[in-house]
Design a protein around this motif. Sequence first.
Motif, PDB file in Angstrom:
ATOM      1  N   THR A 287       0.828  -1.208   0.000  1.00  0.00           N
ATOM      2  CA  THR A 287       0.000   0.000   0.000  1.00  0.00           C
ATOM      3  C   THR A 287       0.855   1.246   0.000  1.00  0.00           C
ATOM      4  O   THR A 287       0.570   2.210  -0.716  1.00  0.00           O
ATOM      5  N   TYR A 288       1.916   1.212   0.783  1.00  0.00           N
ATOM      6  CA  TYR A 288       2.856   2.342   0.816  1.00  0.00           C
ATOM      7  C   TYR A 288       3.439   2.599  -0.570  1.00  0.00           C
ATOM      8  O   TYR A 288       3.494   3.744  -1.026  1.00  0.00           O
ATOM      9  N   ARG A 289       3.858   1.553  -1.244  1.00  0.00           N
ATOM     10  CA  ARG A 289       4.467   1.712  -2.565  1.00  0.00           C
ATOM     11  C   ARG A 289       3.455   2.271  -3.575  1.00  0.00           C
ATOM     12  O   ARG A 289       3.803   3.115  -4.402  1.00  0.00           O
ATOM     13  N   LYS A 290       2.222   1.784  -3.490  1.00  0.00           N
ATOM     14  CA  LYS A 290       1.190   2.280  -4.405  1.00  0.00           C
ATOM     15  C   LYS A 290       0.863   3.749  -4.117  1.00  0.00           C
ATOM     16  O   LYS A 290       0.691   4.549  -5.039  1.00  0.00           O
ATOM     17  N   LEU A 291       0.770   4.102  -2.832  1.00  0.00           N
ATOM     18  CA  LEU A 291       0.495   5.492  -2.473  1.00  0.00           C
ATOM     19  C   LEU A 291       1.668   6.390  -2.841  1.00  0.00           C
ATOM     20  O   LEU A 291       1.472   7.536  -3.259  1.00  0.00           O
ATOM     21  N   HIS A 292       2.861   5.862  -2.698  1.00  0.00           N
ATOM     22  CA  HIS A 292       4.056   6.621  -3.081  1.00  0.00           C
ATOM     23  C   HIS A 292       3.994   6.961  -4.564  1.00  0.00           C
ATOM     24  O   HIS A 292       4.219   8.111  -4.969  1.00  0.00           O
ATOM     25  N   ALA A 293       3.678   5.970  -5.391  1.00  0.00           N
ATOM     26  CA  ALA A 293       3.560   6.205  -6.829  1.00  0.00           C
ATOM     27  C   ALA A 293       2.420   7.174  -7.126  1.00  0.00           C
ATOM     28  O   ALA A 293       2.541   8.048  -7.998  1.00  0.00           O
ATOM     29  N   HIS A 294       1.329   7.034  -6.383  1.00  0.00           N
ATOM     30  CA  HIS A 294       0.183   7.930  -6.552  1.00  0.00           C
ATOM     31  C   HIS A 294       0.572   9.361  -6.235  1.00  0.00           C
ATOM     32  O   HIS A 294       0.194  10.305  -6.950  1.00  0.00           O
ATOM     33  N   MET A 295       1.363   9.557  -5.180  1.00  0.00           N
ATOM     34  CA  MET A 295       1.786  10.897  -4.768  1.00  0.00           C
ATOM     35  C   MET A 295       2.696  11.549  -5.804  1.00  0.00           C
ATOM     36  O   MET A 295       2.779  12.762  -5.890  1.00  0.00           O
ATOM     37  N   MET A 296       3.403  10.728  -6.578  1.00  0.00           N
ATOM     38  CA  MET A 296       4.321  11.261  -7.576  1.00  0.00           C
ATOM     39  C   MET A 296       3.632  11.538  -8.900  1.00  0.00           C
ATOM     40  O   MET A 296       4.258  12.020  -9.836  1.00  0.00           O
ATOM     41  N   GLY A 297       2.352  11.239  -8.988  1.00  0.00           N
ATOM     42  CA  GLY A 297       1.618  11.448 -10.233  1.00  0.00           C
ATOM     43  C   GLY A 297       1.117  12.865 -10.378  1.00  0.00           C
ATOM     44  O   GLY A 297       0.928  13.582  -9.383  1.00  0.00           O
TER      45      GLY A 297
ATOM     46  N   GLU B 127      -1.432   3.914   8.064  1.00  0.00           N
ATOM     47  CA  GLU B 127      -0.048   3.544   8.364  1.00  0.00           C
ATOM     48  C   GLU B 127       0.872   3.894   7.197  1.00  0.00           C
ATOM     49  O   GLU B 127       1.984   4.391   7.392  1.00  0.00           O
ATOM     50  N   ALA B 128       0.407   3.636   5.987  1.00  0.00           N
ATOM     51  CA  ALA B 128       1.211   3.954   4.802  1.00  0.00           C
ATOM     52  C   ALA B 128       1.392   5.459   4.668  1.00  0.00           C
ATOM     53  O   ALA B 128       2.490   5.944   4.336  1.00  0.00           O
ATOM     54  N   LEU B 129       0.339   6.224   4.929  1.00  0.00           N
ATOM     55  CA  LEU B 129       0.430   7.680   4.865  1.00  0.00           C
ATOM     56  C   LEU B 129       1.394   8.223   5.918  1.00  0.00           C
ATOM     57  O   LEU B 129       2.098   9.209   5.675  1.00  0.00           O
ATOM     58  N   SER B 130       1.429   7.575   7.064  1.00  0.00           N
ATOM     59  CA  SER B 130       2.353   8.009   8.112  1.00  0.00           C
ATOM     60  C   SER B 130       3.802   7.870   7.653  1.00  0.00           C
ATOM     61  O   SER B 130       4.657   8.697   7.989  1.00  0.00           O
ATOM     62  N   ARG B 131       4.085   6.834   6.877  1.00  0.00           N
ATOM     63  CA  ARG B 131       5.438   6.682   6.309  1.00  0.00           C
ATOM     64  C   ARG B 131       5.739   7.806   5.329  1.00  0.00           C
ATOM     65  O   ARG B 131       6.858   8.328   5.284  1.00  0.00           O
ATOM     66  N   LEU B 132       4.732   8.201   4.568  1.00  0.00           N
ATOM     67  CA  LEU B 132       4.924   9.287   3.611  1.00  0.00           C
ATOM     68  C   LEU B 132       5.102  10.622   4.325  1.00  0.00           C
ATOM     69  O   LEU B 132       5.763  11.521   3.809  1.00  0.00           O
ATOM     70  N   VAL B 133       4.515  10.759   5.512  1.00  0.00           N
ATOM     71  CA  VAL B 133       4.738  11.964   6.324  1.00  0.00           C
ATOM     72  C   VAL B 133       6.213  12.073   6.680  1.00  0.00           C
ATOM     73  O   VAL B 133       6.817  13.147   6.600  1.00  0.00           O
ATOM     74  N   SER B 134       6.809  10.941   7.065  1.00  0.00           N
ATOM     75  CA  SER B 134       8.229  10.946   7.453  1.00  0.00           C
ATOM     76  C   SER B 134       9.137  11.300   6.285  1.00  0.00           C
ATOM     77  O   SER B 134      10.263  11.760   6.482  1.00  0.00           O
ATOM     78  N   GLU B 135       8.654  11.091   5.056  1.00  0.00           N
ATOM     79  CA  GLU B 135       9.441  11.418   3.865  1.00  0.00           C
ATOM     80  C   GLU B 135       9.177  12.840   3.377  1.00  0.00           C
ATOM     81  O   GLU B 135       9.805  13.293   2.424  1.00  0.00           O
TER      82      GLU B 135
END
Length: 229
Positions: free
Chosen positions: A13-23, A50-58
């Motif tokens: 989910t994190y990887r998919k959201l990461h790709a989504h955020m870069m779109g 939880e996945a969004l929380s990882r993206l917060v740290s980035e």
Amino acid sequence: MNDKSLSTLTEMTYRKLHAHMMGPQVKPDGKLKIAELAQLLSVSPSVVREALSRLVSEGLVVAEPQRGFRVAPFEASDINYLFEARIEIERLCLTDAIEHADLAWEGRLVAALHELGRTPEERGQRGQDVSEAWLKAHAHFHSVLVSACRNPWYLKMRANLYLHSERFRALALQFPVTNRDLHAEHEQIAQAAIARDTQTACALMTVHLKRTVNELVWEDQEPRGQQAS
């Protein structure tokens, strides 16, 4: 679901959201609706959180107490400061990489350049037509270029700066294609690096990144995509 399965699902989910955020479809400062994302990704809201929380740290997402998550905002000055930092760290990484490069590194770089050159950008009248395959090949080329650098902290900082510069690039991809010959730029950098010409390679990298900054920012110093319609 056991802990291992949950961890795997969260990572996916994190990887998919990461790709989504870069779109290009994700707008700076836009609200991220957990329920919609959970439905889109076919996961539970807790996994999305939880996945969004990882993206917060980035630094890609901002968490607001009692209000949820938003896409991290940015200003024109962010782009300029980011690329100023990236230019410096890329030069440090590239200098060290060239100094410690070997024949195996040359082979990987030639292969990465060939892959990038053979991967269609698929750019039509709209910039968002750039293919995901090209973006991956582009990231791989830049990563291989500095892969002989022996300083892990340089490489960590470079990876973080590259991540955020690609976020800004995603916004620029919504606009018409420029007249840049990106393959020629990459080829020249690679040739200078293989020739162990550190000064030329770093100078070409600086020009390469500054051209990208010019694509991302209008003359009035507003980020592309932030203009009033």
